[in-house]
Design a protein around this motif. Structure first.
Motif, PDB file in Angstrom:
ATOM      1  N   VAL A  32     -63.380  49.869  -5.991  1.00 45.20           N
ATOM      2  CA  VAL A  32     -62.643  49.101  -4.978  1.00 45.20           C
ATOM      3  C   VAL A  32     -61.201  48.910  -5.422  1.00 45.20           C
ATOM      4  O   VAL A  32     -60.269  49.072  -4.624  1.00 45.20           O
ATOM      5  CB  VAL A  32     -63.334  47.745  -4.729  1.00 45.20           C
ATOM      6  N   PHE A  35     -59.447  52.072  -4.740  1.00 46.74           N
ATOM      7  CA  PHE A  35     -59.222  52.335  -3.322  1.00 46.74           C
ATOM      8  C   PHE A  35     -58.127  51.436  -2.766  1.00 46.74           C
ATOM      9  O   PHE A  35     -57.351  51.851  -1.912  1.00 46.74           O
ATOM     10  CB  PHE A  35     -60.517  52.145  -2.531  1.00 46.74           C
ATOM     11  N   LEU A  36     -58.086  50.183  -3.242  1.00 50.92           N
ATOM     12  CA  LEU A  36     -57.043  49.281  -2.755  1.00 50.92           C
ATOM     13  C   LEU A  36     -55.676  49.708  -3.261  1.00 50.92           C
ATOM     14  O   LEU A  36     -54.663  49.292  -2.726  1.00 50.92           O
ATOM     15  CB  LEU A  36     -57.333  47.847  -3.195  1.00 50.92           C
ATOM     16  N   ASP A  38     -54.792  52.978  -3.552  1.00 53.67           N
ATOM     17  CA  ASP A  38     -54.620  54.379  -3.145  1.00 53.67           C
ATOM     18  C   ASP A  38     -55.022  55.370  -4.234  1.00 53.67           C
ATOM     19  O   ASP A  38     -54.431  56.438  -4.373  1.00 53.67           O
ATOM     20  CB  ASP A  38     -53.168  54.661  -2.717  1.00 53.67           C
ATOM     21  N   ARG A  39     -55.998  54.993  -5.045  1.00 51.96           N
ATOM     22  CA  ARG A  39     -56.534  55.933  -6.025  1.00 51.96           C
ATOM     23  C   ARG A  39     -57.990  56.201  -5.665  1.00 51.96           C
ATOM     24  O   ARG A  39     -58.490  55.677  -4.676  1.00 51.96           O
ATOM     25  CB  ARG A  39     -56.470  55.337  -7.432  1.00 51.96           C
ATOM     26  N   VAL A  40     -58.685  57.008  -6.471  1.00 56.79           N
ATOM     27  CA  VAL A  40     -60.095  57.257  -6.174  1.00 56.79           C
ATOM     28  C   VAL A  40     -61.033  56.640  -7.202  1.00 56.79           C
ATOM     29  O   VAL A  40     -62.232  56.549  -6.974  1.00 56.79           O
ATOM     30  CB  VAL A  40     -60.414  58.759  -6.055  1.00 56.79           C
ATOM     31  N   TRP A 299     -61.894  42.190  -3.728  1.00 54.02           N
ATOM     32  CA  TRP A 299     -60.767  42.315  -2.819  1.00 54.02           C
ATOM     33  C   TRP A 299     -59.695  41.296  -3.180  1.00 54.02           C
ATOM     34  O   TRP A 299     -58.505  41.622  -3.305  1.00 54.02           O
ATOM     35  CB  TRP A 299     -61.307  42.113  -1.403  1.00 54.02           C
ATOM     36  N   TRP A 302     -57.832  42.015  -6.510  1.00 55.90           N
ATOM     37  CA  TRP A 302     -56.810  43.056  -6.504  1.00 55.90           C
ATOM     38  C   TRP A 302     -55.743  42.798  -5.458  1.00 55.90           C
ATOM     39  O   TRP A 302     -54.980  43.687  -5.122  1.00 55.90           O
ATOM     40  CB  TRP A 302     -57.459  44.419  -6.328  1.00 55.90           C
ATOM     41  N   THR A 303     -55.720  41.586  -4.900  1.00 52.98           N
ATOM     42  CA  THR A 303     -54.668  41.227  -3.962  1.00 52.98           C
ATOM     43  C   THR A 303     -53.769  40.144  -4.532  1.00 52.98           C
ATOM     44  O   THR A 303     -52.555  40.237  -4.455  1.00 52.98           O
ATOM     45  CB  THR A 303     -55.274  40.746  -2.643  1.00 52.98           C
TER      46      THR A 303
ATOM     47  N   GLY B  28     -51.784  39.002   2.704  1.00 55.39           N
ATOM     48  CA  GLY B  28     -51.952  39.876   1.545  1.00 55.39           C
ATOM     49  C   GLY B  28     -53.251  40.647   1.612  1.00 55.39           C
ATOM     50  O   GLY B  28     -53.295  41.853   1.347  1.00 55.39           O
ATOM     51  N   LEU B  29     -54.326  39.950   1.976  1.00 55.01           N
ATOM     52  CA  LEU B  29     -55.626  40.622   2.056  1.00 55.01           C
ATOM     53  C   LEU B  29     -55.594  41.724   3.106  1.00 55.01           C
ATOM     54  O   LEU B  29     -56.168  42.799   2.911  1.00 55.01           O
ATOM     55  CB  LEU B  29     -56.716  39.606   2.393  1.00 55.01           C
ATOM     56  N   THR B  32     -53.880  44.785   1.623  1.00 50.33           N
ATOM     57  CA  THR B  32     -54.671  45.568   0.668  1.00 50.33           C
ATOM     58  C   THR B  32     -55.812  46.293   1.364  1.00 50.33           C
ATOM     59  O   THR B  32     -56.140  47.416   0.990  1.00 50.33           O
ATOM     60  CB  THR B  32     -55.230  44.672  -0.447  1.00 50.33           C
ATOM     61  N   HIS B  35     -54.761  49.486   2.741  1.00 54.03           N
ATOM     62  CA  HIS B  35     -54.668  50.543   1.744  1.00 54.03           C
ATOM     63  C   HIS B  35     -56.036  51.092   1.382  1.00 54.03           C
ATOM     64  O   HIS B  35     -56.148  52.224   0.926  1.00 54.03           O
ATOM     65  CB  HIS B  35     -53.971  50.012   0.490  1.00 54.03           C
ATOM     66  N   PHE B  36     -57.067  50.278   1.565  1.00 48.89           N
ATOM     67  CA  PHE B  36     -58.431  50.720   1.254  1.00 48.89           C
ATOM     68  C   PHE B  36     -58.778  51.968   2.060  1.00 48.89           C
ATOM     69  O   PHE B  36     -59.465  52.861   1.581  1.00 48.89           O
ATOM     70  CB  PHE B  36     -59.404  49.583   1.582  1.00 48.89           C
ATOM     71  N   LYS B  39     -55.137  57.351   2.957  1.00 53.01           N
ATOM     72  CA  LYS B  39     -55.374  58.579   2.217  1.00 53.01           C
ATOM     73  C   LYS B  39     -54.997  58.349   0.759  1.00 53.01           C
ATOM     74  O   LYS B  39     -53.997  57.716   0.460  1.00 53.01           O
ATOM     75  CB  LYS B  39     -54.519  59.696   2.812  1.00 53.01           C
ATOM     76  N   LYS B  40     -55.849  58.864  -0.138  1.00 54.70           N
ATOM     77  CA  LYS B  40     -55.621  58.613  -1.554  1.00 54.70           C
ATOM     78  C   LYS B  40     -54.599  59.598  -2.113  1.00 54.70           C
ATOM     79  O   LYS B  40     -54.562  60.762  -1.708  1.00 54.70           O
ATOM     80  CB  LYS B  40     -56.926  58.737  -2.337  1.00 54.70           C
ATOM     81  N   ALA B  41     -53.819  59.098  -3.040  1.00 56.86           N
ATOM     82  CA  ALA B  41     -52.757  59.933  -3.605  1.00 56.86           C
ATOM     83  C   ALA B  41     -53.264  60.808  -4.740  1.00 56.86           C
ATOM     84  O   ALA B  41     -52.569  61.711  -5.179  1.00 56.86           O
ATOM     85  CB  ALA B  41     -51.631  59.035  -4.108  1.00 56.86           C
ATOM     86  N   THR B  42     -54.489  60.533  -5.202  1.00 60.64           N
ATOM     87  CA  THR B  42     -54.984  61.231  -6.392  1.00 60.64           C
ATOM     88  C   THR B  42     -55.202  62.713  -6.125  1.00 60.64           C
ATOM     89  O   THR B  42     -55.739  63.094  -5.091  1.00 60.64           O
ATOM     90  CB  THR B  42     -56.304  60.607  -6.836  1.00 60.64           C
TER      91      THR B  42
END
Lengths: 341, 200, 166
Positions: A32, A35-36, A38-40, A299, A302-303, B28-29, B32, B35-36, B39-42
């Protein structure tokens, strides 16, 4: 079958599931978090990184065990044990589902239905801080001690507001048993309808009690290195981290049981399910709700950034405590005027 | 006030709504959680490789000519041009019978690039009068020893049977930049493509 | 002996032992930890007397809150053997005499007291409902008065802390 045997099996299952959920919480949290941002997240060990917790566990066990020579050996070992013990003990009174019928006998999906379930829960939670305090003090390290002291003061401050939020809930439900609270919500609305303010207070306090962000001051890396677990290594550190995840899981279960109807789901008696199948569906719904709150914990972590210490104390004593008192007062007034006394 | 773009900054008192903190948390929530689902940048590296820019500057190669002789004449201009002082070389004279190995009478018996010093600026390629050194789109692999980052001729000179294609870097703009270096003995891949190939 | 009695003896032994260790241990942090064990043993006694509510509240209030504060304070002060103040001899003698007198009084009062009669309806005596019933019907005034006592103590504590600030 012997009722005692079945009880023992239920206990085993509950512990196993609790530990499993806690294990996979580490994976879930990392996923999570990724994902929050923008990674995997972890994706190398097994499909979607599902074996990552196993790899982590092996790593934890294999790591060198370091006990500082100036530490207090007994208490140093005792600290994580208490943390783990109290974390596991809290799950005892949570009702996981309705009744299960096996070979003509009915059993509750709950380890024990104490008539003072809420008080038991509250007592065990209040003991949880000892693991942190003892561990932090026994490490004989300034940062650990600071972490331990922060943990204790934070715990005490937020326990009061939490207790008062529960008092308002107990006023409306009229019982201290978790099972009865859940069953009442089957008949009427979920308690969130009656106690919205109490829920918010309880939620914030749950974050503080589990030492989760934004209230993770006892272990903040930037200021205290690792706080109370700076000196810990190997599986003892693992126990501390594990206890935190178990606490998070149990807090979510408590929140769901208190305010969101526990294992009940809407129209459960109208759709024609009966007996064991209904119970299993109920348990499924229970876990669905719980997973949402576990997700919510991640959530929020990470916020929101961490609170400053004075902000933490201000929030606890000057905001949450008066709000909880107002909540009790308003609840009492409404109950008095609607005649539900 | 030279321009009229400057803005007066005011630190105003927060309203009650802002001080309540909850709307800010919800905002804020919501950010985030957005972003969940983004698209992932990885880029999953070993399986998926990022596309390189055509002018990417990676590990160097010392080119051979069409006959397979090394082009480098150990003039040392690349070492002089190198801002990181990563290149060293030792010159040697071509013996009789080695004409098929080295194009010029003088060649580099030792040619080393320290990949830890190299900043991959490409100035060596620019400086080279013989079109011998090029930067390619290959990545210098990481290892555990510092010594292994000093690349000798064994790693730098292209194998005869496995020529390294550097044509991608030779974009028209690059060629325009290097056009004064097109002596008749300096043949690049592009020359061949464009039909300008001349026998020497 | 049945299992209840075994548990009773075990808890009593634990309570007395750890209570003694509170006094005898040199390190104040150990004293606090032993005191916590004592509280747990006493809470166990409450459970044996089927007063679960009292046991739970005992744990929450004493072990969960007050002892945390104690531990907090002692950790902050960093007390150890070196900083232990040595009392003067005559103060020690006075303390022993006073304690001896207290003990004589207690022994006398316990010997003089009649053994309490077992209550007929012992099963639900410690439940929340019974306790609430007694507290709010039979002993309402003392209950409220004691809450005022707590309030005054709280006001006093706040006043003292504010006074130190100035």
């Amino acid at each position: 079958m012997d009722p005692l045997l079945i009880k023992a099996i239920i206990v085993l299952i509950v512990f196993a599931i609790t530990l499993l959920v806690a294990t996979y919480s580490t994976w879930g949290e990392r996923k999570v978090a990724a994902f929050l941002q923008d990674r995997v997240g972890p994706d190398r060990a097994g499909p979607a990184g599902l074996f990552q917790p196993l790899a982590d566990a092996v790593k934890m066990f294999m790591k060198e065990e370091i006990i500082p020579s100036v530490s207090n050996k007994w208490l140093f070992v005792l600290g994580p044990c208490i943390s783990m013990l109290t974390a596991l003990m809290t799950g005892v009174v949570i009702p996981w589902g309705g009744e299960l019928t096996i070979a003509g006998q009915t059993f509750d999906l709950q380890i024990v239905d104490l008539n003072i379930g809420i008080l038991y829960l509250f007592g065990v939670v209040s003991l949880g801080v000892y693991g942190i305090m003892i561990g932090g003090w026994a490490s004989n390290n300034k940062y650990s001690l600071l972490g331990a002291i922060r943990a204790s003061s934070q715990m005490i401050s937020y326990e009061i507001a939490m207790g008062l939020a529960i008092v308002a809930l107990v006023m409306t439900t009229g019982t201290l048993s978790l099972k009865e609270i859940v069953q009442q919500q089957d008949a009427g609305f979920a308690n969130i309808v009656y106690q919205p303010l109490g829920f918010i207070i309880f939620l914030i306090c749950a974050f503080a009690e589990t030492n989760r962000a934004p209230f993770d001051l006892p272990e903040c890396e930037t200021e205290l290195i690792g706080g109370y677990h700076t000196e810990y290594s190997s599986m003892k550190l693992g126990f501390f981290l594990f206890a935190e995840y178990i606490n998070m899981f149990v807090s979510s279960m408590v929140i769901v049981s208190f305010y969101f109807g526990g294992y009940n789901f809407p129209f459960q008696h109208e759709i024609g399910l009966e007996g064991n199948i209904l119970t299993f569906v109920q348990t499924g719904f229970f876990f669905l709700k719980v997973s949402f709150f576990v997700f919510f914990f991640w959530w929020v972590r990470w916020t929101l950034p961490r609170f400053r210490y004075d902000q933490l104390m201000n929030l606890g004593w000057k905001v949450l405590l008066p709000l909880a008192l107002v909540n009790i007062f308003v609840t009492g007034l409404i109950m008095y005027f609607t005649g539900n006394l | 006030m030279l321009t009229n773009r400057s803005k007066q900054v005011v630190k105003r008192e927060m309203t009650w709504f802002e001080r309540a903190y909850f709307p800010a948390i919800l905002h804020g929530l919501s950010i985030t959680i957005k972003h969940f689902f983004m698209k992932k940048a990885t880029v999953k590296y070993p399986e998926v490789k990022r596309e390189f820019a055509p002018v990417y500057r990676g590990q160097h190669v010392l080119k051979r000519d069409e006959a397979g002789a090394e082009r480098c004449t150990a003039c040392g201009l690349c070492a002089v041009a190198c801002p990181a002082e990563a290149i060293t070389m030792t010159a040697a004279e071509r013996k009789k019978g080695e004409e098929n190995l080295y194009r010029e009478e003088k060649y580099a018996s030792v040619y080393e690039i320290n990949m830890l010093r190299c900043i991959f600026c490409g100035l060596c390629e620019e400086a080279c009068p013989k079109e011998a050194i090029f930067l390619t789109d290959r990545i210098v692999p990481s290892t555990f020893e510092r010594d292994s980052f000093v690349y000798g001729k064994d790693k730098l000179v292209e194998p005869i049977d496995q020529r390294v294609d550097v044509s991608k870097r030779q974009t028209p703009a690059v060629l325009e930049f290097k056009k004064d270096k097109h002596h008749k003995h300096n043949l690049t891949f592009m020359d061949k493509v464009l039909g300008k190939a001349k026998k020497h | 002996m049945n299992i209840t009695q075994y548990i009773f003896w075990f808890l009593s032994f634990l309570a007395l032992l750890s209570a003694l260790m509170v006094v005898f241990s040199k390190n104040p942090v150990y004293s606090v930890l032993y005191l916590i064990i004592t509280f747990f043993a006493i809470a166990g006694h409450y459970v044996l007397m089927s007063a679960q509510f009292l046991a739970a509240v005992h744990i929450i209030v004493y072990a969960g809150a007050i002892m945390v504060l104690f531990l907090y304070t002692i950790m902050m002060l960093n007390l150890n053997k070196e900083t232990e103040p040595q009392k003067k001899t005559y103060i020690q003698i006075i303390a022993i005499v006073a304690l001896g007198l207290l003990m004589v009084t207690m022994i006398g009062s316990i010997k003089g007291a009649e053994a309490a009669q077992p209550i007929a309806d012992a099963a639900g005596i410690g439940t929340v409902e019974k306790l609430g019933d007694v507290l709010f019907n039979k002993f309402l005034l003392p209950f409220e008065v004691s809450s005022i006592l707590f309030l005054s103590a709280m006001v006093g504590a706040v006043y003292l802390s504010k006074k130190n600030l100035q």
